[in-house]
Structure formats: structure tokens, C-alpha cells
Write a protein that holds these residues in place. Structure first.
Motif, short mmCIF file in Angstrom:
data_model
loop_
_atom_site.label_atom_id
_atom_site.label_comp_id
_atom_site.label_asym_id
_atom_site.label_seq_id
_atom_site.Cartn_x
_atom_site.Cartn_y
_atom_site.Cartn_z
N TYR A 96 38.86 16.16 85.09
CA TYR A 96 39.75 15.05 85.44
C TYR A 96 40.12 15.01 86.93
O TYR A 96 40.77 14.06 87.37
CB TYR A 96 41.03 15.13 84.62
N ASP A 99 39.57 11.87 88.99
CA ASP A 99 40.37 10.71 88.56
C ASP A 99 41.79 10.77 89.14
O ASP A 99 42.47 9.74 89.21
CB ASP A 99 40.47 10.65 87.04
N ARG A 121 49.26 3.99 84.45
CA ARG A 121 48.06 3.28 83.98
C ARG A 121 46.85 4.22 83.92
O ARG A 121 46.08 4.18 82.95
CB ARG A 121 47.79 2.09 84.88
N THR A 122 46.70 5.05 84.93
CA THR A 122 45.57 5.98 84.94
C THR A 122 45.69 7.00 83.81
O THR A 122 44.70 7.29 83.12
CB THR A 122 45.49 6.71 86.29
N CYS A 124 47.19 6.67 80.96
CA CYS A 124 46.92 6.01 79.67
C CYS A 124 45.42 5.87 79.46
O CYS A 124 44.92 6.05 78.33
CB CYS A 124 47.61 4.65 79.61
N GLU A 125 44.68 5.56 80.52
CA GLU A 125 43.22 5.47 80.41
C GLU A 125 42.62 6.82 80.06
O GLU A 125 41.75 6.92 79.19
CB GLU A 125 42.63 4.96 81.72
N LEU A 126 43.08 7.87 80.72
CA LEU A 126 42.53 9.21 80.47
C LEU A 126 42.90 9.72 79.08
O LEU A 126 42.14 10.45 78.45
CB LEU A 126 43.02 10.18 81.54
N ASP A 128 43.31 7.73 76.61
CA ASP A 128 42.73 6.73 75.71
C ASP A 128 43.79 6.13 74.79
O ASP A 128 43.62 6.04 73.57
CB ASP A 128 41.58 7.33 74.88
N GLN A 130 46.51 2.63 74.57
CA GLN A 130 46.69 1.27 75.09
C GLN A 130 48.07 0.74 74.72
O GLN A 130 48.21 -0.14 73.87
CB GLN A 130 45.59 0.33 74.56
#
Length: 202
Positions: A96, A99, A121-122, A124-126, A128, A130
């Protein structure tokens, strides 16, 4: 629909991200008064010396809803160095690192709130996840929170308020043999140690 009202956080604790994951709707307060020694500008990590707080220095906000980030003390380099030292041997740090590196070296943010939102936001993406997140359009008074769970001041490093819906779940930690399991550290602790399985601990 369940709604939770939260304060902004700097790589917030596992408890904070649990709320993002479990509530139908998340409101993040962007008009409150800045309070020192909160997760707004600090996170807690596990190091060889135990729990360490990483704090983002802020300067006078000049009437803004969010304080300005200060460049005082070379903090970006020091925070990244601390993360490398603490989690360099964790299972997923290298996975990670790319990122997250830009939060410390490749870009500068003016306000704490915008910085924290990009981090959120990052993460939450890592992770997974939403979540349905909205930002408050004005300060939400205590008299206006009917129908939502107001946890703005409940999730805090010192003297957190009781939370019947959060029971820390043990996961692998690099220094657990030395200190035992350290609950509710920064979401980075969970991510670096558990990787793609992190979501199962929220």
C-alpha cells in the motif's frame, strides 16, 4: 435509514471507519470549531516503543471552517519515517505504500479538512468500502440531530464515550507479542497488518 454524524479525522481509528462501513448514511461535520488533541489532526500507531501519536500541526484558521495545515517541523517526513519504522515489517506495508506516499511528499493541501477528506476517500478505496458520505452545509447543532447518531465527540483519543456498537476485534499486529493487542489504532494499523481482509474487522 441509519445516519451517523462524525468529525473529520486524520487516518482515523478503526472505530471511525466502522461507522463509515455500517451506517447507511454518513454526515461529516465541516463547520465545527477545531479542537486540539482529537483525531481531527492526529492518529495513533503501534511502534517498538508502544502507541505513538502522529499529529499534523495547524495554524490559525483566519475565520475558515477548517484550520490551515502548517509546514512547521518537517512533519510530513517525520510521519512517513515513523510509519516505515513501525510497519516496514508488516505484511502489507509495501503493498500500500505507493497509494499513501503522496499524502506526505507529492502534494500539499491548504486546509486540514480537505486533506482529511482526500485521505478518507483513498482509505475507502483501499478497504473496498463504498459509504454514502455527505458533508454538512452548516454546523449541526445538538438540537438538530434527531434521527441520527451524533458521534462527533464520542470518538476521541482521550476519554472516549461509550459505544455499544463497537467492540474491537483482535487481528494480527506486528508488536502484539511485546504489548498485547492494541485496540482501535489508526486504520493504517489494520490495513498494513491485514490488507484485503481489513474490511472483515470493521
Amino acid at each position: 435509514m441509519t445516519t451517523v454524524l462524525l468529525s473529520t479525522t486524520y487516518f482515523g481509528p478503526v472505530q471511525w471507519y466502522q461507522k463509515l462501513y455500517r451506517y447507511d448514511r454518513v454526515l461529516i461535520e465541516q463547520h465545527d470549531t477545531f479542537i486540539k488533541q482529537t483525531y481531527r489532526n492526529r492518529c495513533l500507531i503501534a511502534t517498538t516503543q508502544g502507541v505513538q501519536a502522529l499529529t499534523v500541526p495547524v495554524s490559525g484558521d483566519g475565520g475558515r471552517p477548517s484550520p490551515l495545515i502548517s509546514d512547521h517541523g518537517n512533519w510530513r517526513h517525520l510521519h512517513w519515517q515513523a510509519l516505515q519504522s513501525a510497519y516496514g515489517d508488516s505484511p502489507f506495508f509495501e503493498y500500500y505504500a505507493d497509494d499513501l506516499r503522496h499524502f506526505f511528499f507529492e502534494r500539499r493541501w491548504d486546509t486540514l479538512f480537505s486533506f482529511n477528506e482526500d485521505i478518507r476517500r483513498t482509505m475507502c478505496e483501499l478497504l473496498d468500502i463504498q459509504p454514502h458520505v455527505e458533508l454538512t452545509s452548516k454546523y449541526v447543532k445538538a438540537t438538530d440531530v434527531e434521527g441520527m447518531d451524533d458521534l462527533r465527540d464520542a470518538i476521541r483519543p482521550k476519554h472516549p464515550l461509550p459505544d455499544a456498537h463497537f467492540q474491537p476485534r483482535r487481528y494480527y499486529q506486528v508488536f502484539e507479542q511485546k504489548f498485547g493487542f492494541l485496540p482501535n489504532l489508526s486504520i493504517l494499523d489494520l490495513l498494513f497488518n491485514m490488507g484485503p481482509e481489513s474490511v472483515f474487522f470493521l
